[in-house]
Design a protein around this motif. Structure first.
Motif, mmCIF file in Angstrom:
data_model
loop_
_atom_site.group_PDB
_atom_site.id
_atom_site.type_symbol
_atom_site.label_atom_id
_atom_site.label_comp_id
_atom_site.label_asym_id
_atom_site.label_seq_id
_atom_site.Cartn_x
_atom_site.Cartn_y
_atom_site.Cartn_z
ATOM 1 N N ARG A 148 -5.894 -5.734 -2.708
ATOM 2 C CA ARG A 148 -6.050 -4.266 -3.385
ATOM 3 C C ARG A 148 -5.572 -3.197 -2.129
ATOM 4 O O ARG A 148 -6.112 -3.452 -1.187
ATOM 5 N N THR A 149 -4.599 -2.310 -2.613
ATOM 6 C CA THR A 149 -4.336 -1.039 -1.748
ATOM 7 C C THR A 149 -4.620 -0.034 -2.076
ATOM 8 O O THR A 149 -4.673 0.920 -1.217
ATOM 9 N N GLY A 150 -4.974 0.268 -3.187
ATOM 10 C CA GLY A 150 -5.532 1.605 -3.855
ATOM 11 C C GLY A 150 -4.507 2.358 -4.363
ATOM 12 O O GLY A 150 -4.700 3.412 -4.744
ATOM 13 N N PHE A 151 -3.159 1.993 -4.348
ATOM 14 C CA PHE A 151 -1.839 2.651 -4.840
ATOM 15 C C PHE A 151 -1.736 2.079 -6.097
ATOM 16 O O PHE A 151 -1.645 0.498 -6.224
ATOM 17 N N SER A 152 -1.132 2.833 -7.059
ATOM 18 C CA SER A 152 -0.559 2.422 -8.358
ATOM 19 C C SER A 152 0.670 1.554 -8.495
ATOM 20 O O SER A 152 1.032 0.478 -9.091
ATOM 21 N N SER A 153 1.343 1.882 -7.145
ATOM 22 C CA SER A 153 2.839 1.336 -7.104
ATOM 23 C C SER A 153 3.058 0.849 -5.626
ATOM 24 O O SER A 153 2.161 1.499 -4.979
ATOM 25 N N SER A 154 4.131 0.612 -5.518
ATOM 26 C CA SER A 154 4.582 0.367 -4.173
ATOM 27 C C SER A 154 4.848 1.658 -3.330
ATOM 28 O O SER A 154 5.328 2.376 -4.063
ATOM 29 N N PRO A 155 4.956 1.591 -1.960
ATOM 30 C CA PRO A 155 5.067 3.046 -1.322
ATOM 31 C C PRO A 155 6.504 3.554 -1.467
ATOM 32 O O PRO A 155 6.788 4.564 -1.509
#
Length: 203
Positions: A148-155
């Motif tokens: 998990r990265t905490g972002f809903s989409s890619s950067p």
């Protein structure tokens, strides 16, 4: 289910709810260890006299450090089982010290040593109970959040998304009185007029 067993089950459940929970007992043992350890560190001779044993202050301070380590470990650790079992081992050491180092010539010291031994046995029973309950309690598996990265989409997809429907708040906009001096089109027009006026006056 037999209707006669229901009151028994309810009474057993109510009794279980009234009894101290194992985690509460463990916390109490932790604070007890800290208090006892501090007393043995600060006043080792007095604690030896209260227990009715003939031991040096260095040995009593060593026992105090052991109690402090166990108490802090029980209160600070997420798994207090090793520190509870360490307390059980320490209780066995205390019982051995009371048996070997007690002053057998004084009746008063023998009574003190016997009272201290009874106290240690009672605390040992609590230590064993809390340690066994901690071992039998179900442990939830630790969650894995490594993917998990905490972002809903890619950067790349999120870059510039906030500016798509962004509107500057009214209180953060340039005041209307200063708008002609800050807007590019009007300022350029104003600059052209000023340059034209300067050329006319020079001619």
């Amino acid at each position: 289910m037999d209707s006669r067993t229901e009151p028994k089950q309810e009474s057993a459940r109510a009794l279980k709810e009234r009894l101290p929970q194992p985690d509460s007992i463990a916390r109490g043992l932790g604070w007890y260890s800290i208090a006892l350890g501090l007393a043995e560190l600060v006043a080792p001779r007095m604690m030896a006299r209260v227990a009715g044993v003939e031991t040096g202050p260095g040995t009593m301070r060593f026992y105090g450090l052991r109690e402090l380590a166990c108490g802090v470990g029980i209160l600070a650790s997420r798994d207090p089982r090793p520190f509870l079992w360490a307390r059980v081992g320490g209780d066995a050491l205390d019982l051995g010290t009371l048996a070997l180092s007690s002053n057998k010539w004084s009746a008063r010291d023998r009574q003190r040593a016997a009272a201290a031994a009874v106290n240690v046995v009672c605390v040992t029973a609590l230590d064993v109970y809390a340690a066994n309950c901690a071992e039998s309690a179900p442990r939830l598996p630790s969650a894995d959040y490594s993917d998990r990265t905490g972002f809903s989409s890619s950067p790349e997809q999120m870059r510039g998304a906030a500016l798509a429907d962004f509107e500057t708040p009214r209180d953060m906009r340039t005041p209307d009185a200063l708008a002609p001096y800050t807007r590019g089109d009007q300022s350029s027009t104003t600059g052209q007029r000023l340059r034209a006026g300067s050329a006319t006056s020079a001619a």
